[in-house]
Motif scaffolding. Structure first.
Motif, PDB file in Angstrom:
ATOM      1  N   VAL A 200       0.842  -1.198   0.000  1.00 12.04           N
ATOM      2  CA  VAL A 200       0.000   0.000   0.000  1.00 12.04           C
ATOM      3  C   VAL A 200       0.878   1.249   0.000  1.00 12.04           C
ATOM      4  O   VAL A 200       1.744   1.402   0.869  1.00 12.04           O
ATOM      5  N   PRO A 201       0.704   2.159  -0.964  1.00 11.14           N
ATOM      6  CA  PRO A 201       1.532   3.376  -1.005  1.00 11.14           C
ATOM      7  C   PRO A 201       1.364   4.199   0.262  1.00 11.14           C
ATOM      8  O   PRO A 201       0.250   4.414   0.735  1.00 11.14           O
ATOM      9  N   ARG A 202       2.476   4.678   0.786  1.00 12.78           N
ATOM     10  CA  ARG A 202       2.441   5.469   2.011  1.00 12.78           C
ATOM     11  C   ARG A 202       2.605   6.961   1.739  1.00 12.78           C
ATOM     12  O   ARG A 202       2.573   7.764   2.662  1.00 12.78           O
ATOM     13  N   LYS A 203       2.820   7.331   0.467  1.00  8.45           N
ATOM     14  CA  LYS A 203       2.874   8.743   0.092  1.00  8.45           C
ATOM     15  C   LYS A 203       2.494   8.855  -1.373  1.00  8.45           C
ATOM     16  O   LYS A 203       2.423   7.848  -2.094  1.00  8.45           O
ATOM     17  N   SER A 204       2.238  10.075  -1.836  1.00 10.55           N
ATOM     18  CA  SER A 204       1.671  10.256  -3.175  1.00 10.55           C
ATOM     19  C   SER A 204       2.711  10.249  -4.283  1.00 10.55           C
ATOM     20  O   SER A 204       2.401   9.920  -5.427  1.00 10.55           O
TER      21      SER A 204
END
Length: 332
Positions: free
Chosen positions: A252-256
């Motif tokens: 899951v991405p933790r930043k954009s």
């Protein structure tokens, strides 16, 4: 009814709320067991810049229970089900769902909660198989055919939390020749070996590129699966695959915005695949069947079974890797 609410970053409380009412086409489920998913953590840690408190029961979405009311002919009261709640509001004693988000389970048992994340892994595996074995498309939902066999393939899975362990189990089920689990926590690596890894690497103790080079006799991996969600581990995966290898981004991405080693990706013609949600009505039943028949040993993942009243402790255990936490389930 009892339900949990994230009132502020790092704080979850149990509160009372009215039992929800259902509309035409919906079902009401009395929850039996819920679990914490890695995708829940950004909401607990305030990595999404949200307004608190969050909605009641949010973001719980890995749930099993019993249908207690239905306004849909597809399912009946008393059915045991795995279901994704409407609005991901599953940290609650009762939740509303829809038959399209629900599949039957043979009986109530904590292990069937694992069918939800396993279903997402099966979805990703289908995409991977189509990339590695292009002729698999017409049989995309079969897990028994020879063309899905990964014999002679070398696979590395970066991250051996619950999702990484499920990928490890699936790679074993698909007969991958070499399965390398990478993590920075030794108890997770122990679980990795139990569930199917042929080799393990602690990335704090060894240079993972050098170790993989030795394990594969210099060939490197055909496939790297990223199950952490950091740009650093995505870039690690680029270095671990052979030329024209495949990288699956699943964490899951933790930043954009991620820093991306584009020259390495470009020059070595690496294929990058993203994967998130499953086809619920197709892939969840496969996951339920695999768990029911002990093809995937969910007990290796399940480290704790707590009460929903202990949800604050559960989130803290996951955040801080306390008490050898891997997958934490909570009974209502």
């Amino acid at each position: 009814m009892r339900c949990a609410v994230i009132t502020k970053p790092l704080c979850v409380e149990i509160t009372e709320a009215p039992k929800p009412e259902i509309e035409e086409g919906q079902i009401l489920i009395k929850s039996h067991t819920v679990s914490i998913c890695g995708s829940d953590m950004p909401y607990f840690l305030n990595e999404r810049a949200l307004q608190y408190p969050l909605p009641l029961g949010f973001p719980g979405h890995e749930c099993i229970g019993t249908i207690v009311e239905t306004r849909n002919k597809a399912l009946k009261e008393g059915d045991y089900v795995l279901s994704i709640p409407n609005g991901d509001r599953g940290f609650a004693e009762y939740f509303v769902s829809h038959p399209s988000r629900t599949v039957s389970i043979p009986y109530l048992n904590n292990k069937f909660v694992i069918a939800q994340p396993l279903g997402t892994v099966i979805h990703a595996c289908r995409k991977l198989f189509q990339s590695i074995l292009p002729d698999a498309e017409k049989d995309k939902y079969s897990l028994e055919r020879d063309k899905w066999n990964l014999t002679e393939k070398k696979v590395v899975i970066v991250g051996q939390g619950s999702i990484g362990l499920l990928f490890t189990a699936m790679m074993k089920l698909m007969n991958a020749e070499t399965i390398i689990g990478i993590d920075l926590v030794n108890y997770r690596l122990d679980a990795s070996q139990k569930i199917g890894a042929t080799h393990i690497i602690n990335c704090l103790e060894s240079n993972i590129s050098d170790m993989l080079y030795k394990i594969t006799d210099g060939l490197m991996a055909d496939l790297a699966i990223e199950a952490v969600g950091k740009d650093s581990t995505i870039n690690d995966c680029f270095r671990l695959v052979k030329r024209s290898g495949v990288v699956l981004a699943f964490g899951v991405p933790r930043k954009s915005v991620y820093e991306f080693d584009f020259p390495d990706f470009f020059n070595r013609e690496i294929k990058l695949i993203g994967s998130l949600g499953p086809d619920i009505q197709t892939e969840f039943p496969i996951a339920v069947e695999l768990i029911a028949n002990d093809k995937v040993d969910s007990s290796i993942l399940i480290s704790h079974i707590l009460s929903i009243d202990d949800i604050q402790k559960a989130f803290e255990f996951v955040t801080e890797h306390k008490d050898n936490a891997i997958k934490i389930l909570m009974n209502m």
